[in-house]
Design a protein around this motif. Structure first.
Motif, short mmCIF file in Angstrom:
data_model
loop_
_atom_site.label_atom_id
_atom_site.label_comp_id
_atom_site.label_asym_id
_atom_site.label_seq_id
_atom_site.Cartn_x
_atom_site.Cartn_y
_atom_site.Cartn_z
N MET A 1 17.37 33.62 61.22
CA MET A 1 17.52 32.81 62.41
C MET A 1 17.73 33.75 63.60
SD MET A 1 20.29 29.77 63.16
CE MET A 1 19.72 28.76 61.84
N PRO A 2 16.94 33.58 64.63
CA PRO A 2 17.11 34.46 65.79
C PRO A 2 18.51 34.34 66.38
CG PRO A 2 15.06 33.23 65.95
CD PRO A 2 15.81 32.69 64.78
N ARG A 3 18.94 35.43 66.96
CA ARG A 3 20.31 35.51 67.49
C ARG A 3 20.58 34.45 68.55
NH1 ARG A 3 24.68 38.84 67.97
NH2 ARG A 3 25.54 39.15 70.04
N ASN A 4 19.60 34.18 69.42
CA ASN A 4 19.80 33.20 70.49
C ASN A 4 20.04 31.80 69.94
OD1 ASN A 4 19.52 35.16 72.43
ND2 ASN A 4 17.36 34.73 72.80
N ILE A 5 19.29 31.42 68.94
CA ILE A 5 19.45 30.09 68.35
C ILE A 5 20.81 29.99 67.67
CG2 ILE A 5 18.59 28.52 66.59
CD1 ILE A 5 15.78 29.56 67.22
N LYS A 6 21.20 31.03 66.97
CA LYS A 6 22.50 31.04 66.30
C LYS A 6 23.62 30.93 67.33
CE LYS A 6 25.17 33.63 62.93
NZ LYS A 6 25.23 34.83 62.11
N GLN A 7 23.50 31.63 68.43
CA GLN A 7 24.53 31.58 69.47
C GLN A 7 24.58 30.19 70.12
OE1 GLN A 7 23.99 34.45 72.58
NE2 GLN A 7 26.13 34.37 73.19
N ILE A 8 23.44 29.58 70.37
CA ILE A 8 23.40 28.24 70.94
C ILE A 8 24.03 27.23 69.99
CG2 ILE A 8 21.85 26.36 71.61
CD1 ILE A 8 19.96 28.55 72.73
N LEU A 9 23.69 27.31 68.72
CA LEU A 9 24.27 26.39 67.74
C LEU A 9 25.78 26.58 67.63
CD1 LEU A 9 21.57 26.42 64.93
CD2 LEU A 9 22.05 24.61 66.60
N THR A 10 26.24 27.82 67.70
CA THR A 10 27.68 28.08 67.66
C THR A 10 28.38 27.44 68.85
OG1 THR A 10 27.30 30.17 66.50
CG2 THR A 10 29.43 29.90 67.59
N TRP A 11 27.81 27.59 70.05
CA TRP A 11 28.41 26.99 71.23
C TRP A 11 28.37 25.47 71.18
CZ3 TRP A 11 31.77 28.95 74.34
CH2 TRP A 11 31.80 30.32 74.54
N LEU A 12 27.29 24.91 70.66
CA LEU A 12 27.21 23.45 70.51
C LEU A 12 28.27 22.94 69.54
CD1 LEU A 12 23.36 22.80 70.44
CD2 LEU A 12 24.99 22.13 72.22
N LEU A 13 28.46 23.63 68.43
CA LEU A 13 29.49 23.25 67.47
C LEU A 13 30.87 23.35 68.10
CD1 LEU A 13 30.30 22.45 64.60
CD2 LEU A 13 30.34 24.88 64.04
N PHE A 14 31.14 24.43 68.81
CA PHE A 14 32.42 24.62 69.49
C PHE A 14 32.65 23.50 70.51
CE2 PHE A 14 34.93 26.54 72.96
CZ PHE A 14 36.09 26.80 72.26
N GLY A 15 31.62 23.17 71.28
CA GLY A 15 31.73 22.09 72.26
C GLY A 15 32.00 20.75 71.61
N PHE A 16 31.35 20.48 70.50
CA PHE A 16 31.58 19.23 69.78
C PHE A 16 33.01 19.16 69.25
CE2 PHE A 16 31.70 16.80 65.82
CZ PHE A 16 31.36 15.56 66.33
N ILE A 17 33.51 20.27 68.75
CA ILE A 17 34.89 20.28 68.24
C ILE A 17 35.88 19.98 69.37
CG2 ILE A 17 36.69 21.80 67.32
CD1 ILE A 17 34.44 23.10 65.61
N ILE A 18 35.68 20.62 70.52
CA ILE A 18 36.56 20.36 71.67
C ILE A 18 36.45 18.90 72.10
CG2 ILE A 18 36.99 20.93 74.10
CD1 ILE A 18 37.89 23.07 72.09
N TYR A 19 35.23 18.37 72.15
CA TYR A 19 35.02 16.97 72.52
C TYR A 19 35.74 16.04 71.54
CZ TYR A 19 32.65 12.48 72.89
OH TYR A 19 32.38 11.15 72.99
N ALA A 20 35.63 16.32 70.25
CA ALA A 20 36.27 15.47 69.24
C ALA A 20 37.78 15.51 69.37
CB ALA A 20 35.84 15.92 67.84
N ILE A 21 38.33 16.67 69.67
CA ILE A 21 39.78 16.79 69.81
C ILE A 21 40.26 16.04 71.06
CG2 ILE A 21 41.65 18.43 70.31
CD1 ILE A 21 40.15 20.41 68.48
N ILE A 22 39.52 16.13 72.14
CA ILE A 22 39.93 15.48 73.39
C ILE A 22 39.82 13.96 73.28
CG2 ILE A 22 39.28 15.16 75.81
CD1 ILE A 22 38.58 18.16 75.85
#
Length: 55
Positions: free
Chosen positions: A1-22
């Motif tokens: 998996m290219p590094r950019n896609i992996k980084q985008i997916l990581t940020w999306l997952l992090f954002g979703f976790i923050i959204y779920a907590i809030i």
């Protein structure tokens, strides 16, 4: 998996976790607790397995 896609997916997952907590902190805590319980039970079962091998 290219590094950019992996980084985008990581940020999306992090954002979703923050959204779920809030939006639902109690539900998010329940999910974390259930996940921890599953992991801990898995390690206990592995320990029981090896203990049974030693008997």
């Amino acid at each position: 998996m290219p590094r950019n896609i992996k980084q985008i997916l990581t940020w999306l997952l992090f954002g979703f976790i923050i959204y779920a907590i809030i939006t639902s902190p109690d539900r998010a805590a329940d999910i974390v607790q259930a996940t921890w319980d599953i992991i801990a039970e898995g390690f206990r079962n592995i320990g029981r397995f090896f203990s049974s091998l030693m008997e």
